[in-house]
Design an enzyme around this catalytic site. Sequence first.
Site, PDB file in Angstrom:
ATOM      1  N   LEU A 284       0.846  -1.197   0.000  1.00  0.00           N
ATOM      2  CA  LEU A 284       0.000   0.000   0.000  1.00  0.00           C
ATOM      3  C   LEU A 284       0.884   1.250   0.000  1.00  0.00           C
ATOM      4  O   LEU A 284       1.268   1.740  -1.046  1.00  0.00           O
ATOM      5  CB  LEU A 284      -0.958  -0.020   1.196  1.00  0.00           C
ATOM      6  CG  LEU A 284      -1.985  -1.159   1.167  1.00  0.00           C
ATOM      7  CD1 LEU A 284      -2.706  -1.280   2.495  1.00  0.00           C
ATOM      8  CD2 LEU A 284      -2.982  -0.933   0.049  1.00  0.00           C
ATOM      9  N   CYS A 285       1.194   1.757   1.164  1.00  0.00           N
ATOM     10  CA  CYS A 285       1.869   3.056   1.262  1.00  0.00           C
ATOM     11  C   CYS A 285       3.318   3.028   0.795  1.00  0.00           C
ATOM     12  O   CYS A 285       3.782   4.002   0.190  1.00  0.00           O
ATOM     13  CB  CYS A 285       1.754   3.579   2.683  1.00  0.00           C
ATOM     14  SG  CYS A 285       0.010   3.781   3.168  1.00  0.00           S
ATOM     15  N   VAL A 286       4.040   1.960   1.035  1.00  0.00           N
ATOM     16  CA  VAL A 286       5.426   1.887   0.540  1.00  0.00           C
ATOM     17  C   VAL A 286       5.412   1.849  -0.984  1.00  0.00           C
ATOM     18  O   VAL A 286       6.138   2.601  -1.642  1.00  0.00           O
ATOM     19  CB  VAL A 286       6.182   0.679   1.138  1.00  0.00           C
ATOM     20  CG1 VAL A 286       7.563   0.530   0.509  1.00  0.00           C
ATOM     21  CG2 VAL A 286       6.296   0.815   2.660  1.00  0.00           C
TER      22      VAL A 286
END
Length: 177
Positions: free
Chosen positions: A118-120
């Site tokens: 997701l965020c990485v």
Amino acid sequence: MQVSKDTALMVIDVQNGMFLEDYPIHEEEQLLNRIQLLLAKARESHNPVIYVQHNEEEGAPLETHTPGWEIHTAIAPAAQDLIIQKHVPDSFRETNLQDELDARGIKKLVLSGLQTDLCVDATCRRAVELGYDVIVVKDAHSTCGQGSRSAEQIIEEYNRSFAERVKLLEASEVEFI
């Protein structure tokens, strides 16, 4: 691999709420230990450290200004570290991250944190689009299993994908100068 002063270490969403029973983060202790190693190396060399802190709505694990929202104490920010607040997976979207990087002359980013898929991933993709030289620390990001896929499978899949776009190093291989 050595990285220079125009390089910042980014620690994405390593917050207390991500370490609850609902989020069985793969190898959470090893993840925290590797991020501690990266932090020590970056700080010793006086490279900037940037934390990204996700903000969620009321009742969510990362609800803003709650204990779950706080950055994990094992990797707590130092006074000189920058903390960027975000509301979506991409750390650049609707934040001042790019302005802060430009102001500091940062051209290279070393990425670590949560969640791999997701965020990485979203931050990595956007950083590449914006022209940053990106290193993903392949053993310093993690996630939890989803459906029939284990966290380990997801991490391996994303590490293969990262390797097609950016440099991929282990925490022990990253050296700040």
